[in-house]
Enzyme design. Structure first.
Site, short mmCIF file in Angstrom:
data_model
loop_
_atom_site.label_atom_id
_atom_site.label_comp_id
_atom_site.label_asym_id
_atom_site.label_seq_id
_atom_site.Cartn_x
_atom_site.Cartn_y
_atom_site.Cartn_z
N ASP A 351 32.62 38.85 38.61
CA ASP A 351 32.83 40.23 39.02
C ASP A 351 33.51 41.05 37.92
OD1 ASP A 351 31.87 39.35 41.43
OD2 ASP A 351 33.55 40.10 42.62
N HIS A 499 35.93 36.10 37.42
CA HIS A 499 35.93 37.45 36.87
C HIS A 499 35.72 37.40 35.35
CE1 HIS A 499 38.01 37.96 40.72
NE2 HIS A 499 37.61 39.21 40.69
#
Length: 531
Positions: A351, A499
């Site tokens: 992400d 992430h």
């Protein structure tokens, strides 16, 4: 220093553990993990022997690796690196060998320890008709009754690495023949080849002779594929008295009350919660997210911790009949848990990118391991770094929608939700062109979604994609902790949240290599979510 918590539970579907012994040494300033690798600065002959120790350990041939590690360390008694390598290998070997042959799945735990002769002895205790049967004595009464594919893939993964180190070991070839027969009951040619190879290496072994002849005489592995057991009995909830004594369930807890909770969450259709099965009793990220959704719908504080009122709300929710609007509510996507060949699948997702520093490092690691992943990208970052979005797609990964500005969609107006999603779609098309199509999935920032957001996403042609394993790498708790959490909680069909953007991600990159190595070693394959 030993970490005795043994976080590396290998396979809930198999009901066995891959025993690990994390070891740390103090370097004068901090504790550093002892890694399995050849120490630097060794003379060529000793370096070759150390390389052989590492190769045997990576093939899970622990008895031989441990003995060679001791002999190699004794050749250079003043070398700290060799001494620590020997400690790590011998501690791990002791843990694996102590667990070998454990009740519940004795054949598989012998294989995990590299004890192929002991595994073959379990096969020898049966006639070939029973040893190779899909519902035979080696399967019946074990966890493989409910997940034969995972056992087969595990046998093939471990025996494949072992046979590369010991190609003349008939026991390894025989165990591999069993794995091949279980993995493809109607395509026995490779199983016959493995059994024939075992016999050629030990032509006087009567069982190997009978096994090879038996496999040559049949077109399909005998027996019926194991039937799923009767539906798991609904476990009782904690009593009101327990809750009155401040009893709660939360992240990291495990046990039969967690299983009771998961059973009930799976019975609430609007949650889209997939029951992880009777061998998985950990309160993980997916369980927490489902609990939070229950709490929000019951107007309780969304803590993700189960207390008495939360459990009462859950009981009311799963007993409520589904009709009207709730019956039409779009459900989160439920990806496949195993490949067509039976290998367990895990889904890596990243992400908040693309990022000019960290995304290329992630792509390099994924390429090294031959892994594809799904990247949920922010439109604002795609607009800044279109060449990196191109690199993601060029490498065969998925580029999907994570909104434009990382806003909470459950607190955003309908018009702004539509703008956030469509603006990101356009940024991706401007950067990558038609190769990005279809942009089929949306991951709401913070996992913040509700029925309204789900309906709007469906109108825009997007499937909502949550996650089931969240190591909270955004907190930067340390690469070892990130990797340990993923490896301890992953299961077939798991969606792992990491992430590659948002801020400094060196810990995530360091943890990713450990995760990729560990999951590959366990036989996992890596899938993408939205194609």
């Amino acid at each position: 220093m030993l970490n005795a918590s043994n976080p590396y539970v290998f396979c809930y579907a198999c009901a066995v553990e891959e025993r690990a012994v994390p070891i740390y040494r103090r370097d004068g300033t901090a504790l550093r993990p002892v890694e399995l690798g050849v120490p630097a600065g060794l003379v060529p002959g000793i370096a070759t022997a150390a390389g052989r120790v590492v190769a045997l350990a990576e093939a899970d041939l622990w008895r031989e690796a441990a003995a060679l590690a001791v002999r190699t360390a004794s050749r250079a008694p003043d070398d700290d690196g060799l001494r620590w390598l020997s400690i790590l290998v011998n501690q791990t070997a002791a843990a694996r060998l102590a667990h070998a042959g454990s009740p519940g799945q004795p054949l598989l735990t012998n294989v995990l320890a590299g004890e192929y002769e002991a595994a073959l002895d379990l096969m020898r205790a049966q006639v070939p008709l029973e040893a190779f049967a899909l519902d035979g004595p080696l399967i019946a009464g074990t966890a493989a009754e409910t997940d034969l594919a995972t056992m087969a893939v595990t046998l093939l993964d471990y025996s494949g690495r072992a046979v590369r180190q010991r190609p003349a070991d008939p026991a390894i070839h025989a165990v591999r023949a069993l794995g091949l027969a279980l993995a493809a009951p109607n395509q026995l040619e490779r199983a016959r080849e493995a059994a024939g190879r075992a016999l050629s290496l030990d032509p006087v072994d009567e069982f190997l002779r009978q096994a090879a002849a038996f496999l040559d005489s049949i077109e399909s592995a005998p027996g019926l594929p194991p039937l799923l057991p009767e539906a798991e009995e609904l476990l009782p909830r904690p009593s009101s008295e327990r809750f009155a004594d401040d009893f709660m369930l939360g992240a990291g807890d495990r046990g039969h009350f967690v299983r009771a909770l998961q059973q009930r969450l799976a019975r609430v259709p609007s949650l889209g919660f997939s029951d992880p099965g009777r061998y998985y009793d950990i309160y993980d990220a997916a369980t927490r997210e489902a609990v939070i959704q229950i709490q929000r719908e019951a107007n309780l504080e969304p803590t993700g911790v189960v207390d008495g009122p939360t459990w009462d709300a859950l009981e009311a929710a799963w007993h409520q009949p589904v009709s009207g609007e709730a019956a039409e509510e779009p459900k989160p996507s439920r990806p496949a848990t195993h490949s067509r060949l039976g290998a367990p699948i895990v889904y890596l997702t990243f992400d908040d990118g693309p990022h000019p520093t960290w995304t290329p490092k992630v792509l390099e690691l994924l390429s090294h391991y031959g892994v594809t992943a799904t990247f949920f990208l922010l439109g604002v970052e795609v607009a800044k770094f279109p060449h990196i979005a191109n690199a993601i797609v060029d490498a065969g990964h998925e580029a999907e929608n994570h909104t434009f500005d990382h806003v909470r969609l459950d607190e955003t107006s309908r018009e702004d939700i539509v703008s956030q999603v469509l603006s990101t779609d356009q940024a991706l098309r401007d950067a990558v062109g038609e190769r990005v199509e279809p942009i089929a999935c949306l991951r709401p920032p913070y996992g913040a979604t509700d029925k309204r957001v789900n309906r709007i996403a469906a109108e825009l042609g997007k499937a909502i994609v949550p996650w089931t394993v969240d190591p909270q790498d955004w907190r930067r708790p340390g690469a070892a902790q990130i990797a340990s959490h993923v490896l301890a909680n992953v299961h077939p069909g798991a969606i792992v949240l990491l992430h590659d953007g948002g801020r400094e991600r060196s810990q995530t990159v360091a943890a990713l290599e450990t995760v990729l190595r560990g999951l590959s070693k366990r036989g996992y394959v890596f899938g993408v979510l939205c194609r």
